[in-house]
Write a protein that holds these residues in place. Structure first.
Motif, mmCIF file in Angstrom:
data_model
loop_
_atom_site.group_PDB
_atom_site.id
_atom_site.type_symbol
_atom_site.label_atom_id
_atom_site.label_comp_id
_atom_site.label_asym_id
_atom_site.label_seq_id
_atom_site.Cartn_x
_atom_site.Cartn_y
_atom_site.Cartn_z
ATOM 1 N N SER A 17 -6.284 12.030 6.670
ATOM 2 C CA SER A 17 -5.172 10.908 7.233
ATOM 3 C C SER A 17 -5.424 9.831 6.719
ATOM 4 C CB SER A 17 -4.942 10.332 8.616
ATOM 5 O OG SER A 17 -4.127 11.652 8.765
ATOM 6 N N LEU A 18 -4.561 8.999 5.741
ATOM 7 C CA LEU A 18 -4.402 7.243 5.176
ATOM 8 C C LEU A 18 -2.565 6.974 4.962
ATOM 9 C CD1 LEU A 18 -6.189 8.131 1.687
ATOM 10 C CD2 LEU A 18 -6.470 7.211 3.494
ATOM 11 N N ARG A 19 -3.303 6.330 5.625
ATOM 12 C CA ARG A 19 -1.692 5.089 5.052
ATOM 13 C C ARG A 19 -1.480 4.007 4.631
ATOM 14 N NH1 ARG A 19 0.441 0.777 10.138
ATOM 15 N NH2 ARG A 19 -0.637 -0.624 9.342
ATOM 16 N N LEU A 20 -0.635 4.147 3.776
ATOM 17 C CA LEU A 20 -0.822 2.919 2.754
ATOM 18 C C LEU A 20 0.305 2.015 3.068
ATOM 19 C CD1 LEU A 20 0.046 6.051 0.022
ATOM 20 C CD2 LEU A 20 -1.978 4.641 0.028
ATOM 21 N N SER A 21 0.211 0.988 2.424
ATOM 22 C CA SER A 21 1.171 -0.346 2.729
ATOM 23 C C SER A 21 1.442 -0.311 2.008
ATOM 24 C CB SER A 21 0.259 -0.903 2.882
ATOM 25 O OG SER A 21 -0.194 -1.156 4.190
ATOM 26 N N CYS A 22 2.696 -1.120 1.462
ATOM 27 C CA CYS A 22 3.705 -1.518 0.166
ATOM 28 C C CYS A 22 4.614 -3.162 0.388
ATOM 29 C CB CYS A 22 5.037 -0.774 -0.579
ATOM 30 S SG CYS A 22 5.302 -1.493 -1.370
ATOM 31 N N ALA A 23 3.920 -3.649 -0.042
ATOM 32 C CA ALA A 23 3.849 -5.508 0.615
ATOM 33 C C ALA A 23 4.830 -6.028 -0.580
ATOM 34 C CB ALA A 23 2.986 -6.219 0.451
ATOM 35 N N ALA A 24 6.495 -5.913 -0.223
ATOM 36 C CA ALA A 24 7.845 -6.808 -1.077
ATOM 37 C C ALA A 24 7.449 -8.305 -0.922
ATOM 38 C CB ALA A 24 8.682 -6.158 -0.923
ATOM 39 N N SER A 25 8.078 -9.538 -2.246
ATOM 40 C CA SER A 25 8.421 -10.206 -2.425
ATOM 41 C C SER A 25 9.884 -10.494 -2.799
ATOM 42 C CB SER A 25 7.149 -10.826 -2.738
ATOM 43 O OG SER A 25 6.601 -10.241 -4.199
ATOM 44 N N GLY A 26 10.373 -11.193 -2.941
ATOM 45 C CA GLY A 26 11.241 -11.644 -3.862
ATOM 46 C C GLY A 26 12.470 -10.430 -3.277
ATOM 47 N N ARG A 27 12.635 -9.296 -2.250
ATOM 48 C CA ARG A 27 13.475 -8.585 -2.057
ATOM 49 C C ARG A 27 13.063 -8.181 -0.485
ATOM 50 N NH1 ARG A 27 15.966 -3.742 -5.700
ATOM 51 N NH2 ARG A 27 17.216 -5.082 -6.708
ATOM 52 N N THR A 28 14.313 -8.031 -0.151
ATOM 53 C CA THR A 28 14.047 -7.928 1.075
ATOM 54 C C THR A 28 14.177 -6.913 1.582
ATOM 55 O OG1 THR A 28 15.169 -10.292 2.028
ATOM 56 C CG2 THR A 28 14.668 -8.207 3.447
ATOM 57 N N VAL A 29 12.788 -6.043 2.328
ATOM 58 C CA VAL A 29 12.629 -4.453 2.070
ATOM 59 C C VAL A 29 14.055 -3.977 3.051
ATOM 60 C CG1 VAL A 29 10.310 -4.099 2.097
ATOM 61 C CG2 VAL A 29 11.304 -4.422 4.289
ATOM 62 N N SER A 30 14.547 -4.395 4.361
ATOM 63 C CA SER A 30 15.428 -4.066 4.992
ATOM 64 C C SER A 30 17.232 -4.285 4.081
ATOM 65 C CB SER A 30 15.527 -4.464 6.200
ATOM 66 O OG SER A 30 15.253 -5.876 6.197
ATOM 67 N N ALA A 31 16.905 -4.927 3.070
ATOM 68 C CA ALA A 31 18.565 -4.596 2.681
ATOM 69 C C ALA A 31 18.669 -4.141 1.180
ATOM 70 C CB ALA A 31 18.876 -6.165 2.165
ATOM 71 N N TYR A 32 17.506 -3.444 1.099
ATOM 72 C CA TYR A 32 17.659 -2.248 0.125
ATOM 73 C C TYR A 32 17.205 -0.676 0.168
ATOM 74 C CZ TYR A 32 19.017 -5.946 -3.069
ATOM 75 O OH TYR A 32 19.472 -7.721 -2.687
ATOM 76 N N ALA A 33 16.837 0.440 -0.377
ATOM 77 C CA ALA A 33 15.996 1.638 -0.184
ATOM 78 C C ALA A 33 14.923 1.232 -1.181
ATOM 79 C CB ALA A 33 16.576 1.979 -0.940
ATOM 80 N N MET A 34 13.862 1.665 -0.393
ATOM 81 C CA MET A 34 12.105 1.959 -0.582
ATOM 82 C C MET A 34 12.009 2.757 -0.697
ATOM 83 S SD MET A 34 11.587 -1.457 -0.608
ATOM 84 C CE MET A 34 10.105 -1.383 -1.412
ATOM 85 N N GLY A 35 11.594 3.499 -1.980
ATOM 86 C CA GLY A 35 11.120 4.863 -2.079
ATOM 87 C C GLY A 35 9.266 5.194 -2.283
ATOM 88 N N TRP A 36 8.528 6.016 -1.764
ATOM 89 C CA TRP A 36 7.227 6.559 -2.616
ATOM 90 C C TRP A 36 7.434 7.213 -3.261
ATOM 91 C CZ3 TRP A 36 3.087 3.547 -1.574
ATOM 92 C CH2 TRP A 36 3.072 2.456 -0.021
ATOM 93 N N PHE A 37 6.630 7.788 -4.316
ATOM 94 C CA PHE A 37 6.738 8.412 -5.490
ATOM 95 C C PHE A 37 5.308 8.121 -5.829
ATOM 96 C CE2 PHE A 37 11.231 8.870 -7.115
ATOM 97 C CZ PHE A 37 11.753 7.515 -6.503
ATOM 98 N N ARG A 38 5.128 9.593 -6.150
ATOM 99 C CA ARG A 38 3.264 10.207 -6.786
ATOM 100 C C ARG A 38 3.765 10.815 -7.845
ATOM 101 N NH1 ARG A 38 1.563 14.846 -2.377
ATOM 102 N NH2 ARG A 38 3.558 16.143 -2.737
ATOM 103 N N GLN A 39 2.682 10.100 -8.608
ATOM 104 C CA GLN A 39 2.881 11.312 -9.684
ATOM 105 C C GLN A 39 1.036 11.597 -10.118
ATOM 106 O OE1 GLN A 39 3.100 9.143 -13.856
ATOM 107 N NE2 GLN A 39 3.243 10.873 -14.865
ATOM 108 N N GLY A 40 0.580 12.657 -10.033
ATOM 109 C CA GLY A 40 -0.541 13.631 -10.567
ATOM 110 C C GLY A 40 -0.792 14.000 -11.445
ATOM 111 N N PRO A 41 -1.957 14.350 -11.426
ATOM 112 C CA PRO A 41 -2.379 14.555 -13.135
ATOM 113 C C PRO A 41 -1.965 15.246 -13.555
ATOM 114 C CG PRO A 41 -4.387 14.876 -11.548
ATOM 115 C CD PRO A 41 -3.318 14.248 -10.774
#
Length: 121
Positions: A17-41
């Protein structure tokens, strides 16, 4: 100026297991969509999970039941808890934010630099 900074990536064995974090500034995370994407080799960037301002969530079929997205409004941070990791989860993981309820990468206006996740077999 909106800035997103991911952390928490690393090397983990399959099943771990791992837990990723995304710290935001300049935008309130609760007021917008926040997404995770990934790109493999050698792969296209793909949607992983998103949380809308209502708190509703969506997941890619490939991670459903293994990954969980959440947010901490007090820290203006979004998380991606990843469990039962597989080698095919190896990728650079990106945090992004959008004004739209979308799972499409081009709908997301701001992106973090990404964090590498490597799952060994």
């Amino acid at each position: 100026q909106v800035q997103l900074v991911e952390s928490g990536g690393g090397l983990v064995q399959a099943g771990g297991s791992l837990r990723l974090s995304c710290a935001a500034s300049g935008r309130t995370v609760s007021a917008y969509a926040m997404g995770w994407f990934r790109q493999g080799p050698g792969k296209e960037r793909e949607f992983v999970a998103r949380v809308w301002r209502s708190g509703s969530t969506n997941y890619a079929d490939s991670v459903k039941g293994r990954f969980s997205i959440s947010r901490d409004n007090t820290k203006n941070t979004v998380y991606l808890q990843m469990s039962s990791l597989k080698p095919e989860d190896t990728a650079v993981y990106y945090c992004a934010t959008s004004r739209w309820v979308s799972t499409i990468a081009r709908d997301y206006e701001y992106w973090g630099p990404g964090t590498q996740v490597t799952v060994s077999s």
